[in-house]
Enzyme design. Sequence first.
Site, PDB file in Angstrom:
ATOM      1  N   TYR A  95      -2.018  -0.373  10.734  1.00 45.00           N
ATOM      2  CA  TYR A  95      -1.489  -0.948   9.405  1.00 45.00           C
ATOM      3  C   TYR A  95      -0.926  -1.191   9.098  1.00 45.00           C
ATOM      4  CZ  TYR A  95      -3.989  -1.842   4.858  1.00 45.00           C
ATOM      5  OH  TYR A  95      -3.737  -1.810   3.222  1.00 45.00           O
TER       6      TYR A  95
ATOM      7  N   THR B 236       0.533  -1.173  -0.040  1.00 45.79           N
ATOM      8  CA  THR B 236       0.503   0.310  -0.169  1.00 45.79           C
ATOM      9  C   THR B 236       0.550   1.037  -0.337  1.00 45.79           C
ATOM     10  OG1 THR B 236      -1.441   1.173   1.753  1.00 45.79           O
ATOM     11  CG2 THR B 236       0.340  -0.475   2.416  1.00 45.79           C
ATOM     12  N   ASP B 237       0.319   2.291  -0.712  1.00 44.53           N
ATOM     13  CA  ASP B 237       0.827   3.851  -0.588  1.00 44.53           C
ATOM     14  C   ASP B 237       0.768   4.438   1.100  1.00 44.53           C
ATOM     15  OD1 ASP B 237      -1.764   4.354   0.221  1.00 44.53           O
ATOM     16  OD2 ASP B 237      -1.742   5.618  -1.314  1.00 44.53           O
ATOM     17  N   GLU B 238       0.505   3.351   1.998  1.00 46.77           N
ATOM     18  CA  GLU B 238       0.395   4.426   3.382  1.00 46.77           C
ATOM     19  C   GLU B 238       1.265   3.668   4.193  1.00 46.77           C
ATOM     20  OE1 GLU B 238      -3.797   3.366   5.238  1.00 46.77           O
ATOM     21  OE2 GLU B 238      -4.464   2.696   3.854  1.00 46.77           O
TER      22      GLU B 238
ATOM     23  N   LYS C 278       2.266  -3.221   7.212  1.00 52.33           N
ATOM     24  CA  LYS C 278       2.290  -3.407   6.309  1.00 52.33           C
ATOM     25  C   LYS C 278       3.388  -3.443   5.262  1.00 52.33           C
ATOM     26  CE  LYS C 278      -0.435  -5.028   3.520  1.00 52.33           C
ATOM     27  NZ  LYS C 278      -0.481  -6.018   2.364  1.00 52.33           N
TER      28      LYS C 278
HETATM   29  P1  NAD Z   1      -9.893  -7.691   2.267  1.00 46.46           P
HETATM   30  O1  NAD Z   1      -9.742  -7.103   3.742  1.00 46.46           O
HETATM   31  O2  NAD Z   1     -10.615  -7.438   1.611  1.00 46.46           O
HETATM   32  O3  NAD Z   1      -8.953  -8.640   2.092  1.00 46.46           O
HETATM   33  C1  NAD Z   1      -8.060  -9.868   3.019  1.00 46.46           C
HETATM   34  C2  NAD Z   1      -8.289 -11.089   1.666  1.00 46.46           C
HETATM   35  O4  NAD Z   1      -7.295 -11.836   3.171  1.00 46.46           O
HETATM   36  C3  NAD Z   1      -9.865 -11.824   3.125  1.00 46.46           C
HETATM   37  O5  NAD Z   1     -10.170 -12.131   1.720  1.00 46.46           O
HETATM   38  C4  NAD Z   1      -8.983 -12.627   4.251  1.00 46.46           C
HETATM   39  O6  NAD Z   1      -9.962 -13.372   4.372  1.00 46.46           O
HETATM   40  C5  NAD Z   1      -8.096 -13.185   3.632  1.00 46.46           C
HETATM   41  N1  NAD Z   1      -7.322 -13.389   5.375  1.00 46.46           N
HETATM   42  C6  NAD Z   1      -6.480 -12.267   5.867  1.00 46.46           C
HETATM   43  N2  NAD Z   1      -6.308 -12.464   6.718  1.00 46.46           N
HETATM   44  C7  NAD Z   1      -5.608 -14.344   5.890  1.00 46.46           C
HETATM   45  C8  NAD Z   1      -5.326 -15.319   6.809  1.00 46.46           C
HETATM   46  N3  NAD Z   1      -4.029 -14.748   7.980  1.00 46.46           N
HETATM   47  N4  NAD Z   1      -4.660 -16.272   6.227  1.00 46.46           N
HETATM   48  C9  NAD Z   1      -4.740 -16.292   4.733  1.00 46.46           C
HETATM   49  N5  NAD Z   1      -6.351 -15.292   4.717  1.00 46.46           N
HETATM   50  C10 NAD Z   1      -5.939 -14.115   5.355  1.00 46.46           C
HETATM   51  O7  NAD Z   1      -8.477  -6.411   1.355  1.00 46.46           O
HETATM   52  P2  NAD Z   1      -8.105  -5.641   0.385  1.00 46.46           P
HETATM   53  O8  NAD Z   1      -8.955  -4.863   0.126  1.00 46.46           O
HETATM   54  O9  NAD Z   1      -8.848  -6.749  -0.326  1.00 46.46           O
HETATM   55  O10 NAD Z   1      -6.428  -6.222  -0.031  1.00 46.46           O
HETATM   56  C11 NAD Z   1      -5.483  -6.322  -0.483  1.00 46.46           C
HETATM   57  C12 NAD Z   1      -4.241  -6.353  -0.029  1.00 46.46           C
HETATM   58  O11 NAD Z   1      -4.234  -5.562  -0.777  1.00 46.46           O
HETATM   59  C13 NAD Z   1      -3.628  -5.403   0.845  1.00 46.46           C
HETATM   60  O12 NAD Z   1      -2.597  -6.197   1.624  1.00 46.46           O
HETATM   61  C14 NAD Z   1      -4.005  -4.577   1.311  1.00 46.46           C
HETATM   62  O13 NAD Z   1      -2.651  -4.167   2.326  1.00 46.46           O
HETATM   63  C15 NAD Z   1      -3.456  -4.086  -0.554  1.00 46.46           C
HETATM   64  N6  NAD Z   1      -3.865  -2.727  -0.741  1.00 46.46           N
HETATM   65  C16 NAD Z   1      -5.267  -2.551  -0.449  1.00 46.46           C
HETATM   66  C17 NAD Z   1      -5.942  -1.434  -0.528  1.00 46.46           C
HETATM   67  C18 NAD Z   1      -6.652  -0.745  -0.650  1.00 46.46           C
HETATM   68  O14 NAD Z   1      -7.755   0.422  -1.437  1.00 46.46           O
HETATM   69  N7  NAD Z   1      -7.848  -1.821  -0.690  1.00 46.46           N
HETATM   70  C19 NAD Z   1      -4.853  -0.646  -1.763  1.00 46.46           C
HETATM   71  C20 NAD Z   1      -3.435  -1.040  -1.795  1.00 46.46           C
HETATM   72  C21 NAD Z   1      -2.864  -1.715  -1.063  1.00 46.46           C
HETATM   73  P1  TYD Z   2     -10.691   3.865   4.276  1.00 45.30           P
HETATM   74  O1  TYD Z   2     -11.770   3.657   3.153  1.00 45.30           O
HETATM   75  O2  TYD Z   2     -10.133   3.375   5.650  1.00 45.30           O
HETATM   76  O3  TYD Z   2      -9.235   3.697   3.639  1.00 45.30           O
HETATM   77  P2  TYD Z   2      -7.799   4.516   4.632  1.00 45.30           P
HETATM   78  O4  TYD Z   2      -8.125   4.844   4.851  1.00 45.30           O
HETATM   79  O5  TYD Z   2      -6.461   2.871   4.258  1.00 45.30           O
HETATM   80  O6  TYD Z   2      -7.581   5.481   3.261  1.00 45.30           O
HETATM   81  O7  TYD Z   2     -10.788   5.147   4.284  1.00 45.30           O
HETATM   82  C1  TYD Z   2     -10.482   6.151   3.204  1.00 45.30           C
HETATM   83  C2  TYD Z   2     -10.606   8.109   3.991  1.00 45.30           C
HETATM   84  O8  TYD Z   2     -11.796   8.014   4.150  1.00 45.30           O
HETATM   85  C3  TYD Z   2      -9.788   7.666   4.920  1.00 45.30           C
HETATM   86  O9  TYD Z   2      -9.100   8.989   4.648  1.00 45.30           O
HETATM   87  C4  TYD Z   2     -10.995   8.025   6.031  1.00 45.30           C
HETATM   88  C5  TYD Z   2     -12.080   8.015   5.789  1.00 45.30           C
HETATM   89  N1  TYD Z   2     -13.457   7.813   6.059  1.00 45.30           N
HETATM   90  C6  TYD Z   2     -14.369   8.491   6.474  1.00 45.30           C
HETATM   91  O10 TYD Z   2     -13.923   9.921   6.279  1.00 45.30           O
HETATM   92  N2  TYD Z   2     -15.285   7.850   6.834  1.00 45.30           N
HETATM   93  C7  TYD Z   2     -15.404   6.901   7.040  1.00 45.30           C
HETATM   94  O11 TYD Z   2     -16.107   6.213   7.589  1.00 45.30           O
HETATM   95  C8  TYD Z   2     -14.598   5.635   6.877  1.00 45.30           C
HETATM   96  C9  TYD Z   2     -14.401   4.472   6.357  1.00 45.30           C
HETATM   97  C10 TYD Z   2     -13.586   6.341   6.237  1.00 45.30           C
END
Ligand code: NAD
Ligand code: TYD
Length: 352
Positions: free
Chosen positions: A159, A133-135, A163
Amino acid sequence: MTILVTGGAGFIGSNFVLDWLAQSDEPIVNLDVLSYAGNLENLAALDGDARHVFVKGDICDRALVDRLLVEHRPRAIVHFAAESHVDRSIHGPGAFVRTNVEGTFVLLEAARAHWSTLDGDAKARWRFHHVSTDEVYGSLKAEDPPFAETNAYEPNSPYSASKAASDHLVRAWHHTYGLPVVTTNCSNNYGPWHFPEKLIPLMIVNALAGKPLPVYGDGRQIRDWLYVTDHCSAIRAVLERGRVGETYNIGGWNEKANIEIVQTVCALLDRLRPSTDGPYSRLVTHVTDRPGHDRRYAIDARKIERELGWRPAETFETGIAKTVQWYLDHPDWVARVQSGAYREWIGQQYGR
Ligand code: NAD
Ligand code: TYD
């Protein structure tokens, strides 16, 4: 040939699995523990499809990961599995350290053992693709340039710290043991199958239910939004053509303030599903800010464009319109993910 995907029942993982098998006949072994965020219903279209082998299990289970590598001999691991929600990491960081740090360590060790048994072309072409992630880069000020791959790591939430730790392990396993890794650091994704605890799907489902739209603090925090299938295509590009040991930032060139996102969702719903009670923006409610809330993320995605020719296909306008329409078309999916555990989380987070 086969690839092993971890976390392929989550939001991005399930989009990746569906997208991969829509374009390729190369099978996927999908290892997912099915936490609250994992949902096999996302993959219902693959029922009976021999190219998708689902294994319910934990990435921390070394014996299981070893067995899958021996049985299926994947040419790559694409590692999505993680605890992914910042607010949950604030309430309970332990699960994040376990899955994101320890789980990645277990996968790296299993991968290293497996990779060391290979030789020739199979060894040279093998990949561990770490999805991050960019975070990890921390928070930008308004005037800062977007995150480049060379930015220092400054994670601020449990989080992002977990990561960042996993990214460091991946880097070290390459540097020390020669494991052929690639890492991608992506900005905020949105699109179908997104669990409604995250900003965009939460706003859509709350608006449709006539519930408050909780905006943290002043709502001026900025994220760089990418439609999820663009993330999937970027991962495929890096897996196929990325240079070993490199990291690639992935982003949508779409910096938007949260309040702007919420207003856009409201405006789309006003058009597509007007409410008799008036515009959805009436539901916007500013709530207590997230502790340690990062102010701005933005990605400089020039490296992946320069080296691999990748650019996002969707604009924010096309992506958000598709996303809102998808939620309108899938009320049953939404109803089913709003399980007991989901309701408990909403009570804990917004009850105050
Ligand atoms: P998500 O929370 O929707 O899905 C995570 C999945 O991992 C779930 O299906 C869960 O059951 C599985 N999981 C959790 N713990 C596990 C374990 N111990 N063993 C096996 N499986 C397990 O997450 P997402 O949003 O799909 O993100 C996927 C990846 O992408 C993550 O690594 C996250 O850090 C990264 N990422 C997400 C975003 C975003 O905006 N959602 C952006 C950049 C990077
Ligand atoms: P989120 O979807 O949790 O992603 P991340 O924190 O990983 O960027 O949140 C996106 C942005 O939206 C973040 O600045 C937090 C804000 N946010 C709210 O303002 N209200 C909410 O209920 C949630 C879930 C997020």
